[in-house]
Write an enzyme that holds these catalytic residues in place. Structure first.
Site, short mmCIF file in Angstrom:
data_model
loop_
_atom_site.label_atom_id
_atom_site.label_comp_id
_atom_site.label_asym_id
_atom_site.label_seq_id
_atom_site.Cartn_x
_atom_site.Cartn_y
_atom_site.Cartn_z
N HIS A 94 0.84 -1.22 0.00
CA HIS A 94 0.00 0.00 0.00
C HIS A 94 0.87 1.26 0.00
O HIS A 94 1.74 1.42 0.85
CB HIS A 94 -0.90 -0.02 1.24
N ASP A 124 -6.48 13.36 -7.54
CA ASP A 124 -6.14 12.08 -6.89
C ASP A 124 -7.45 11.42 -6.45
O ASP A 124 -8.02 11.80 -5.43
CB ASP A 124 -5.24 12.37 -5.68
#
Ligand SMILES: NC(=O)c1ccc[n+]([C@@H]2O[C@H](COP(=O)([O-])OP(=O)(O)OC[C@H]3O[C@@H](n4cnc5c(N)ncnc54)[C@H](O)[C@@H]3O)[C@@H](O)[C@H]2O)c1
Length: 333
Positions: free
Chosen positions: A116, A174
């Site tokens: 991640h 984003d």
């Protein structure tokens, strides 16, 4: 509660150093968590640190990875992240893509064996700060139903891009490709609220307004977001040779298993398409025109992606950072 940015950095870095992460790597992770916490993305800041630490303890994230660069040709690099912290692997991947694009106009880095990597806008901003356009595609484990499907199959698969604007902030979009993040469902649950029925599905695959029942999210923009989520899995997963869709190792289930995630970085150097100056001037004029658009009722102004986050970040860097009591306890423990 509010703590100073200096304390935040010291506490987060120390936590990572305690688990044998090198000083350089701990500094990188700290900066990227701070980016999320200071730009209004607390779901991807220090909130996730206990999880990363658990994985470091179980060694499904290596504290001292040995990244391997396979330079296929002048513009394409494959990067093996050696199961390192995703933030470190992604930062080095973006450094590589920028360095290639600096010389060749385009830089492509395909990453495998990573984990991640947090708020991926950070890496897009890195390219923008070098006067280049950066795009990042990141696969994630199954949480989102395919359009018309009853069960989670795709991840929240975020897409980010960054570009210089000629203004005092870079453009940074984003976004995950789900309708909303799971974090937003959890927030409504904590408040005891119902949620709009188009956010998620229950375990029967039926749309629900009860946040406690949500087991799968709906894709952003129906079939369109679903298609983009597939694109993310193709670029970051299929190209990199990692698992895709529901075969991706979940973030929170077996903490002893490395996740072997894939990621895709593309950097475009505008100076190869004209001059850098002309690109930036055109961007500045586009941004000014957008900002000059009349706002709809309910909006104070038309904002550029990244503009509000940039203002928030400035405020946090000057006045301190908001974290929860629980996060503080973890940091000082
Ligand atoms: N690493 C991973 O595996 C992973 C997976 C999923 C999500 N994430 C991260 O989760 C974070 C949150 O994603 P999200 O989909 O919930 O984001 P979101 O829905 O909050 O959308 C954020 C984006 O929308 C833009 N935006 C918001 N309001 C705007 C306005 N008024 N005008 C112009 N632009 C505006 C912002 O510039 C920002 O880039 C992201 O940082 C993403 O990278 C990471």
């Amino acid at each position: 509660m509010k703590i100073s940015v200096d304390d935040y950095k010291k506490f987060v870095t120390n936590k990572l150093l305690e688990h044998d992460v090198t000083e350089e790597h701990a500094g990188i992770v700290t900066e990227i968590l701070l980016y999320a916490d200071s730009r209004g993305i607390p779901s991807h800041g220090v909130l996730r640190l206990p999880h990363y630490i658990e994985r470091l303890k179980h060694q499904s994230i290596k504290s001292n990875p040995s990244l391997q660069y396979n330079r296929i040709n002048d513009v394409i690099t494959q990067l093996n992240g050696d199961d390192g912290l995703g933030h470190i692997v992604a930062k080095y991947a973006m450094d590589e893509a920028i360095s290639i694009a600096h010389k060749k106009g385009i830089g492509v880095v395909s990453v495998h064996k990573t984990s991640h990597s947090g708020a991926v806008g950070y890496y897009a901003k890195m390219a923008a700060e070098k006067n280049m356009i950066g795009l990042i595609f990141t696969q994630a484990d199954a949480l989102v139903a395919p359009y018309g499907g009853k069960e989670a199959y795709l991840g929240a698969n975020p897409i980010a891009f960054g570009s210089p604007t000629g203004k005092d902030f870079p453009m940074v979009l984003d976004i995950s490709t789900s309708k909303v993040s799971f974090g937003k469902v959890m927030i409504e649950k904590e408040k005891g609220n119902k949620i709009p029925k188009d956010w998620g599905l229950n375990d029967q695959g039926v749309a629900t307004d009860n946040p406690s029942d949500v087991v799968a999210l709906q894709p952003m923009g129906g079939a369109k977001g679903y298609g983009l989520a597939i694109l993310v899995d193709i670029l970051s997963g299929v190209l990199a040779g990692t698992n895709t869709g529901r075969d991706i190792e979940p973030m929170y289930k077996d903490l002893t298993k490395p996740r072997n995630l894939g990621q895709f970085f593309l950097v475009i150097n505008p100076s190869f398409f004209g001059t850098s100056e002309s690109f930036i001037n055109s961007m500045a004029s586009m941004v000014s025109s957008l900002q000059g658009c009349a706002p709809q009722e309910g909006f104070d102004k038309v904002s550029i992606p990244g503009e509000r986050a940039n203002l928030k970040e400035k405020d946090v860097l000057e006045n301190g950072i908001e974290i929860t009591d629980e996060q503080y306890e973890f940091l000082i423990s």
